[in-house]
Design a protein around this motif. Sequence first.
Motif, PDB file in Angstrom:
ATOM      1  N   SER A  16      44.062  36.082  28.600  1.00 26.30           N
ATOM      2  CA  SER A  16      43.750  37.435  28.108  1.00 26.30           C
ATOM      3  C   SER A  16      42.938  37.400  26.811  1.00 26.30           C
ATOM      4  O   SER A  16      43.401  37.833  25.762  1.00 26.30           O
ATOM      5  CB  SER A  16      45.043  38.215  27.868  1.00 26.30           C
ATOM      6  OG  SER A  16      45.798  38.332  29.052  1.00 26.30           O
TER       7      SER A  16
ATOM      8  N   ARG B  97      39.888  38.568  24.188  1.00 21.78           N
ATOM      9  CA  ARG B  97      39.268  39.834  23.823  1.00 21.78           C
ATOM     10  C   ARG B  97      37.874  39.558  23.259  1.00 21.78           C
ATOM     11  O   ARG B  97      37.713  38.785  22.319  1.00 21.78           O
ATOM     12  CB  ARG B  97      40.088  40.591  22.778  1.00 21.78           C
ATOM     13  CG  ARG B  97      39.544  41.987  22.503  1.00 21.78           C
ATOM     14  CD  ARG B  97      40.389  42.747  21.511  1.00 21.78           C
ATOM     15  NE  ARG B  97      40.216  42.267  20.147  1.00 21.78           N
ATOM     16  CZ  ARG B  97      40.638  42.919  19.068  1.00 21.78           C
ATOM     17  NH1 ARG B  97      41.252  44.084  19.209  1.00 21.78           N
ATOM     18  NH2 ARG B  97      40.470  42.403  17.874  1.00 21.78           N
TER      19      ARG B  97
ATOM     20  N   ARG C 248      42.220  45.425  34.988  1.00 26.87           N
ATOM     21  CA  ARG C 248      42.323  44.129  34.301  1.00 26.87           C
ATOM     22  C   ARG C 248      41.550  44.090  32.985  1.00 26.87           C
ATOM     23  O   ARG C 248      41.976  43.427  32.035  1.00 26.87           O
ATOM     24  CB  ARG C 248      41.804  43.002  35.199  1.00 26.87           C
ATOM     25  CG  ARG C 248      42.559  42.833  36.501  1.00 26.87           C
ATOM     26  CD  ARG C 248      42.137  41.557  37.234  1.00 26.87           C
ATOM     27  NE  ARG C 248      40.726  41.557  37.578  1.00 26.87           N
ATOM     28  CZ  ARG C 248      39.835  40.687  37.088  1.00 26.87           C
ATOM     29  NH1 ARG C 248      40.223  39.750  36.240  1.00 26.87           N
ATOM     30  NH2 ARG C 248      38.569  40.746  37.466  1.00 26.87           N
ATOM     31  N   LEU C 249      40.419  44.758  32.925  1.00 32.61           N
ATOM     32  CA  LEU C 249      39.597  44.773  31.717  1.00 32.61           C
ATOM     33  C   LEU C 249      39.594  46.186  31.139  1.00 32.61           C
ATOM     34  O   LEU C 249      39.567  47.164  31.893  1.00 32.61           O
ATOM     35  CB  LEU C 249      38.159  44.329  32.029  1.00 32.61           C
ATOM     36  CG  LEU C 249      37.881  42.821  32.034  1.00 32.61           C
ATOM     37  CD1 LEU C 249      38.743  42.077  33.033  1.00 32.61           C
ATOM     38  CD2 LEU C 249      36.406  42.556  32.257  1.00 32.61           C
TER      39      LEU C 249
ATOM     40  N   GLN D  50      38.875  44.030  26.241  1.00 32.58           N
ATOM     41  CA  GLN D  50      40.114  43.298  26.446  1.00 32.58           C
ATOM     42  C   GLN D  50      40.148  42.826  27.892  1.00 32.58           C
ATOM     43  O   GLN D  50      40.038  43.628  28.816  1.00 32.58           O
ATOM     44  CB  GLN D  50      41.322  44.184  26.146  1.00 32.58           C
ATOM     45  CG  GLN D  50      42.652  43.500  26.401  1.00 32.58           C
ATOM     46  CD  GLN D  50      42.899  42.327  25.465  1.00 32.58           C
ATOM     47  OE1 GLN D  50      42.753  42.453  24.259  1.00 32.58           O
ATOM     48  NE2 GLN D  50      43.260  41.183  26.035  1.00 32.58           N
ATOM     49  N   MET D  51      40.315  41.542  28.057  1.00 30.08           N
ATOM     50  CA  MET D  51      40.279  40.943  29.388  1.00 30.08           C
ATOM     51  C   MET D  51      41.665  40.408  29.716  1.00 30.08           C
ATOM     52  O   MET D  51      42.195  39.581  28.969  1.00 30.08           O
ATOM     53  CB  MET D  51      39.243  39.821  29.435  1.00 30.08           C
ATOM     54  CG  MET D  51      37.894  40.218  28.833  1.00 30.08           C
ATOM     55  SD  MET D  51      36.730  38.863  28.725  1.00 30.08           S
ATOM     56  CE  MET D  51      36.100  38.878  30.406  1.00 30.08           C
ATOM     57  N   ASN D  52      42.237  40.861  30.799  1.00 23.51           N
ATOM     58  CA  ASN D  52      43.563  40.415  31.217  1.00 23.51           C
ATOM     59  C   ASN D  52      43.497  39.848  32.630  1.00 23.51           C
ATOM     60  O   ASN D  52      42.652  40.223  33.425  1.00 23.51           O
ATOM     61  CB  ASN D  52      44.560  41.570  31.174  1.00 23.51           C
ATOM     62  CG  ASN D  52      44.765  42.108  29.776  1.00 23.51           C
ATOM     63  OD1 ASN D  52      44.851  41.349  28.803  1.00 23.51           O
ATOM     64  ND2 ASN D  52      44.844  43.421  29.647  1.00 23.51           N
ATOM     65  N   VAL D  53      44.443  38.961  32.913  1.00 20.60           N
ATOM     66  CA  VAL D  53      44.568  38.368  34.245  1.00 20.60           C
ATOM     67  C   VAL D  53      43.217  37.859  34.723  1.00 20.60           C
ATOM     68  O   VAL D  53      42.742  38.199  35.820  1.00 20.60           O
ATOM     69  CB  VAL D  53      45.170  39.383  35.257  1.00 20.60           C
ATOM     70  CG1 VAL D  53      45.639  38.653  36.512  1.00 20.60           C
ATOM     71  CG2 VAL D  53      46.305  40.173  34.663  1.00 20.60           C
ATOM     72  N   LEU D  54      42.589  37.055  33.895  1.00 21.19           N
ATOM     73  CA  LEU D  54      41.263  36.561  34.255  1.00 21.19           C
ATOM     74  C   LEU D  54      41.313  35.646  35.466  1.00 21.19           C
ATOM     75  O   LEU D  54      42.285  34.902  35.673  1.00 21.19           O
ATOM     76  CB  LEU D  54      40.632  35.825  33.074  1.00 21.19           C
ATOM     77  CG  LEU D  54      40.036  36.709  31.987  1.00 21.19           C
ATOM     78  CD1 LEU D  54      39.397  35.840  30.907  1.00 21.19           C
ATOM     79  CD2 LEU D  54      39.008  37.665  32.556  1.00 21.19           C
TER      80      LEU D  54
END
Length: 122
Positions: A16, A18, A66-67, A81-85
Amino acid sequence: VQLQASGGGLVQAGGSPRLSCAVSGRAVSGYTMGWFRQAPGKEREFVAAMSWSGGNTFYTDSVKGRLTISRDNAKNTVYLQMNVLKPEDTAVYSCAASGRRTAIRWDEYDYWGQGTLVTVSS
């Protein structure tokens, strides 16, 4: 207007990070701000945008949920914010500013920052 993106690097799948896009020269609140990405061997792709009012956000389907794009007017900075890439998120991510009320096509943007590389390892 100058844009400076940062925050990329090597990330494990599920991570995750950023990304930040610092804007100078004009207030970020006066622009629609967007993030685009370009993966190796592929065309540039729209990722996310926030309208100049801050009231509307737009995402490409593959990143919805996700983003998240956000803006800090006091810091004149836009974030992604980037999640679960996922490995398929690997790309050079670039931020851009548009004088339009909304913009999701690359040719609707007036100013571009240099990209920051995000590499997602599986």
